[in-house]
Motif scaffolding. Structure first.
Motif, PDB file in Angstrom:
ATOM      1  N   PHE A   1      -0.349  14.585  -2.707  1.00 41.85           N
ATOM      2  CA  PHE A   1      -0.307  15.205  -3.500  1.00 41.85           C
ATOM      3  C   PHE A   1       0.110  16.861  -2.966  1.00 41.85           C
ATOM      4  O   PHE A   1       0.464  18.196  -3.874  1.00 41.85           O
ATOM      5  N   ALA A   2      -0.831  17.692  -2.040  1.00 43.69           N
ATOM      6  CA  ALA A   2      -1.158  18.881  -1.942  1.00 43.69           C
ATOM      7  C   ALA A   2      -0.030  19.408  -0.652  1.00 43.69           C
ATOM      8  O   ALA A   2       0.243  20.039  -0.543  1.00 43.69           O
ATOM      9  N   ASP A   3       1.024  18.545  -0.025  1.00 41.18           N
ATOM     10  CA  ASP A   3       2.297  17.981   0.395  1.00 41.18           C
ATOM     11  C   ASP A   3       3.197  18.355  -0.545  1.00 41.18           C
ATOM     12  O   ASP A   3       3.712  17.876  -0.879  1.00 41.18           O
ATOM     13  N   CYS A   4       3.923  19.711  -0.639  1.00 41.18           N
ATOM     14  CA  CYS A   4       4.461  20.637  -1.358  1.00 41.18           C
ATOM     15  C   CYS A   4       5.402  20.445  -1.158  1.00 41.18           C
ATOM     16  O   CYS A   4       7.041  20.557  -1.839  1.00 41.18           O
ATOM     17  N   SER A   5       5.601  19.967   0.201  1.00 37.09           N
ATOM     18  CA  SER A   5       7.369  19.637   1.112  1.00 37.09           C
ATOM     19  C   SER A   5       8.316  18.346   0.266  1.00 37.09           C
ATOM     20  O   SER A   5       9.264  18.387   0.580  1.00 37.09           O
ATOM     21  N   THR A   6       6.808  17.314  -0.025  1.00 36.17           N
ATOM     22  CA  THR A   6       7.600  15.787  -0.492  1.00 36.17           C
ATOM     23  C   THR A   6       8.052  16.358  -2.089  1.00 36.17           C
ATOM     24  O   THR A   6       6.794  16.580  -2.717  1.00 36.17           O
ATOM     25  N   GLN A   7       8.613  15.270  -2.684  1.00 37.93           N
ATOM     26  CA  GLN A   7       8.627  14.012  -3.427  1.00 37.93           C
ATOM     27  C   GLN A   7       8.839  13.026  -3.909  1.00 37.93           C
ATOM     28  O   GLN A   7       8.974  12.477  -2.767  1.00 37.93           O
ATOM     29  N   ASN A   8       7.560  12.314  -5.152  1.00 40.04           N
ATOM     30  CA  ASN A   8       8.107  11.102  -5.613  1.00 40.04           C
ATOM     31  C   ASN A   8       9.161  11.655  -7.106  1.00 40.04           C
ATOM     32  O   ASN A   8       8.909  11.848  -7.810  1.00 40.04           O
ATOM     33  N   ASN A   9      10.158  10.997  -6.160  1.00 35.97           N
ATOM     34  CA  ASN A   9      10.872  10.976  -8.167  1.00 35.97           C
ATOM     35  C   ASN A   9      12.062   9.755  -7.881  1.00 35.97           C
ATOM     36  O   ASN A   9      12.956   9.110  -7.194  1.00 35.97           O
ATOM     37  N   VAL A  10      11.838   8.617  -9.126  1.00 34.45           N
ATOM     38  CA  VAL A  10      12.680   8.214  -9.079  1.00 34.45           C
ATOM     39  C   VAL A  10      13.873   8.016  -9.929  1.00 34.45           C
ATOM     40  O   VAL A  10      14.804   6.713 -10.580  1.00 34.45           O
TER      41      VAL A  10
ATOM     42  N   ARG B   1       1.086  -1.424   0.084  1.00 36.48           N
ATOM     43  CA  ARG B   1       0.155  -0.128  -0.225  1.00 36.48           C
ATOM     44  C   ARG B   1       1.066   1.179  -0.034  1.00 36.48           C
ATOM     45  O   ARG B   1       1.865   1.304   1.164  1.00 36.48           O
ATOM     46  N   GLN B   2       0.140   2.364  -1.024  1.00 30.52           N
ATOM     47  CA  GLN B   2       0.873   3.611  -0.825  1.00 30.52           C
ATOM     48  C   GLN B   2       0.478   4.793  -0.732  1.00 30.52           C
ATOM     49  O   GLN B   2      -0.943   4.085  -1.723  1.00 30.52           O
ATOM     50  N   VAL B   3       0.674   5.677  -0.192  1.00 33.79           N
ATOM     51  CA  VAL B   3      -0.193   6.665  -0.279  1.00 33.79           C
ATOM     52  C   VAL B   3       0.153   8.262  -0.378  1.00 33.79           C
ATOM     53  O   VAL B   3       1.520   8.235  -0.244  1.00 33.79           O
ATOM     54  N   VAL B   4       0.107   8.941  -1.690  1.00 36.56           N
ATOM     55  CA  VAL B   4       0.636   9.893  -1.978  1.00 36.56           C
ATOM     56  C   VAL B   4       0.122  11.359  -2.360  1.00 36.56           C
ATOM     57  O   VAL B   4      -0.626  11.296  -2.388  1.00 36.56           O
TER      58      VAL B   4
ATOM     59  N   ALA C   1      23.330   5.007  -4.262  1.00 39.42           N
ATOM     60  CA  ALA C   1      22.113   4.381  -3.781  1.00 39.42           C
ATOM     61  C   ALA C   1      20.871   5.204  -4.589  1.00 39.42           C
ATOM     62  O   ALA C   1      21.378   6.429  -5.178  1.00 39.42           O
ATOM     63  N   PRO C   2      19.834   4.399  -4.965  1.00 46.31           N
ATOM     64  CA  PRO C   2      18.988   4.820  -5.235  1.00 46.31           C
ATOM     65  C   PRO C   2      18.281   5.929  -4.128  1.00 46.31           C
ATOM     66  O   PRO C   2      17.725   5.644  -3.675  1.00 46.31           O
ATOM     67  N   PRO C   3      17.498   7.066  -5.619  1.00 51.04           N
ATOM     68  CA  PRO C   3      16.241   7.405  -5.121  1.00 51.04           C
ATOM     69  C   PRO C   3      15.576   6.383  -5.198  1.00 51.04           C
ATOM     70  O   PRO C   3      14.922   6.059  -5.715  1.00 51.04           O
ATOM     71  N   ALA C   4      14.550   7.089  -3.457  1.00 52.36           N
ATOM     72  CA  ALA C   4      13.792   5.977  -3.180  1.00 52.36           C
ATOM     73  C   ALA C   4      12.975   6.680  -2.300  1.00 52.36           C
ATOM     74  O   ALA C   4      12.032   5.792  -1.630  1.00 52.36           O
ATOM     75  N   ASP C   5      12.298   8.292  -2.114  1.00 54.44           N
ATOM     76  CA  ASP C   5      11.890   8.942  -1.401  1.00 54.44           C
ATOM     77  C   ASP C   5      10.350   8.350  -2.207  1.00 54.44           C
ATOM     78  O   ASP C   5       9.204   8.493  -2.947  1.00 54.44           O
ATOM     79  N   ASN C   6       9.403   8.053  -0.526  1.00 55.04           N
ATOM     80  CA  ASN C   6       8.892   7.433  -0.889  1.00 55.04           C
ATOM     81  C   ASN C   6       7.949   6.246  -2.017  1.00 55.04           C
ATOM     82  O   ASN C   6       6.918   6.642  -2.744  1.00 55.04           O
ATOM     83  N   ALA C   7       9.124   5.165  -2.161  1.00 52.44           N
ATOM     84  CA  ALA C   7       8.382   4.238  -2.965  1.00 52.44           C
ATOM     85  C   ALA C   7       9.017   2.985  -2.141  1.00 52.44           C
ATOM     86  O   ALA C   7       9.413   2.404  -1.715  1.00 52.44           O
TER      87      ALA C   7
ATOM     88  N   VAL D   1      17.194  -4.140  -8.974  1.00 54.67           N
ATOM     89  CA  VAL D   1      16.713  -3.404  -8.182  1.00 54.67           C
ATOM     90  C   VAL D   1      15.838  -2.519  -8.265  1.00 54.67           C
ATOM     91  O   VAL D   1      15.833  -2.061  -9.539  1.00 54.67           O
ATOM     92  N   LEU D   2      13.955  -2.576  -8.137  1.00 55.04           N
ATOM     93  CA  LEU D   2      12.937  -1.810  -8.832  1.00 55.04           C
ATOM     94  C   LEU D   2      12.871  -0.955  -7.683  1.00 55.04           C
ATOM     95  O   LEU D   2      12.421  -1.774  -6.492  1.00 55.04           O
ATOM     96  N   VAL D   3      13.184   0.341  -8.329  1.00 54.06           N
ATOM     97  CA  VAL D   3      12.019   1.390  -7.516  1.00 54.06           C
ATOM     98  C   VAL D   3      11.062   1.680  -7.873  1.00 54.06           C
ATOM     99  O   VAL D   3      10.923   2.067  -9.449  1.00 54.06           O
ATOM    100  N   LEU D   4       9.262   1.533  -7.122  1.00 58.48           N
ATOM    101  CA  LEU D   4       8.064   1.501  -8.005  1.00 58.48           C
ATOM    102  C   LEU D   4       7.499   2.738  -7.179  1.00 58.48           C
ATOM    103  O   LEU D   4       7.697   2.972  -5.779  1.00 58.48           O
ATOM    104  N   SER D   5       6.820   3.312  -7.682  1.00 59.83           N
ATOM    105  CA  SER D   5       6.086   5.067  -7.556  1.00 59.83           C
ATOM    106  C   SER D   5       5.249   5.471  -8.166  1.00 59.83           C
ATOM    107  O   SER D   5       4.711   5.257  -9.168  1.00 59.83           O
TER     108      SER D   5
END
Length: 189
Positions: free
Chosen positions: A20-29, A15-18, A38-44, A139-143
């Motif tokens: 979009f109203a929170d501009c202080s975070t990003q999901n970027n793989v 389960r993943q929750v994103v 290390a791979p970028p894996a913020d909220n991934a 390694v698969l980083v999914l988001s």
């Protein structure tokens, strides 16, 4: 040369929750560097294979199907594929970004039904070729895409070009189902 079989990546419901109203975070793989510590894996979600028992060649297009359930009418899915080399550095192999509503037919949009499971096929990945060393891991980083330098799909069902942060609404919830898979074209001599 002999091609190996399908590589299953999701083994449990994830389960993943994103928000979009929170501009202080990003999901970027995505990373512009080919070799990373290390791979970028913020909220991934990160999936790691077992070490390769032999040297293999990855050559072709990564394809597959992602089975998902969301609470919105559309979602942009992104993943990055890396080789974790035996020295624990990560070699960037490929990246995918696709809109679920166009996954079956790129000329006609079909919105998702919130709360219903749907299968999102993907095959339009870049051609990849690399010799993978024995002992390496895939390694698969999914988001879900939420990158400020790309168009953000807020999932309302409107034309994404007409959406804005005002359309963020409740956070996106994605249930990634275990019957999802990727097919990695691995070849052995």
């Amino acid at each position: 040369m002999h091609r190996s079989g399908r590589c299953t990546t999701l083994e449990v419901h994830s389960r993943q929750v994103v928000d979009f109203a929170d501009c202080s975070t990003q999901n970027n793989v995505f990373t512009p560097r080919i070799i990373n510590d290390a791979p970028p894996a913020d909220n991934a979600l990160v999936f790691v294979s077992e070490p390769l028992g032999e040297t293999l060649e990855l050559s072709g297009n990564v394809t597959g199907e992602l089975a998902i359930t969301t609470n919105k009418r559309d979602v942009d899915i992104t993943f990055a594929l890396y080789e974790q080399m035996p020295d624990d550095r990560y070699f960037f192999l490929n990246r995918y970004l696709g809109r679920a509503s166009y996954a079956h037919d790129r000329s006609s949009r079909k919105l998702l039904a919130p709360g219903e499971k749907t299968v999102v096929p993907f095959s339009q990945t870049k051609l990849t070729s690399r010799r993978l060393a024995e002992g390496s891991r895939l390694v698969l980083v999914l988001s879900v895409n939420k990158h400020p330098f790309e168009q953000i799909n807020y999932g309302t069902g409107k034309d994404v070009s007409d959406e804005s942060i005002a359309d963020a609404g409740e956070p996106l919830e994605v249930l990634w189902h275990p019957d999802s898979f990727i097919d990695v074209p691995l070849w052995r001599d």
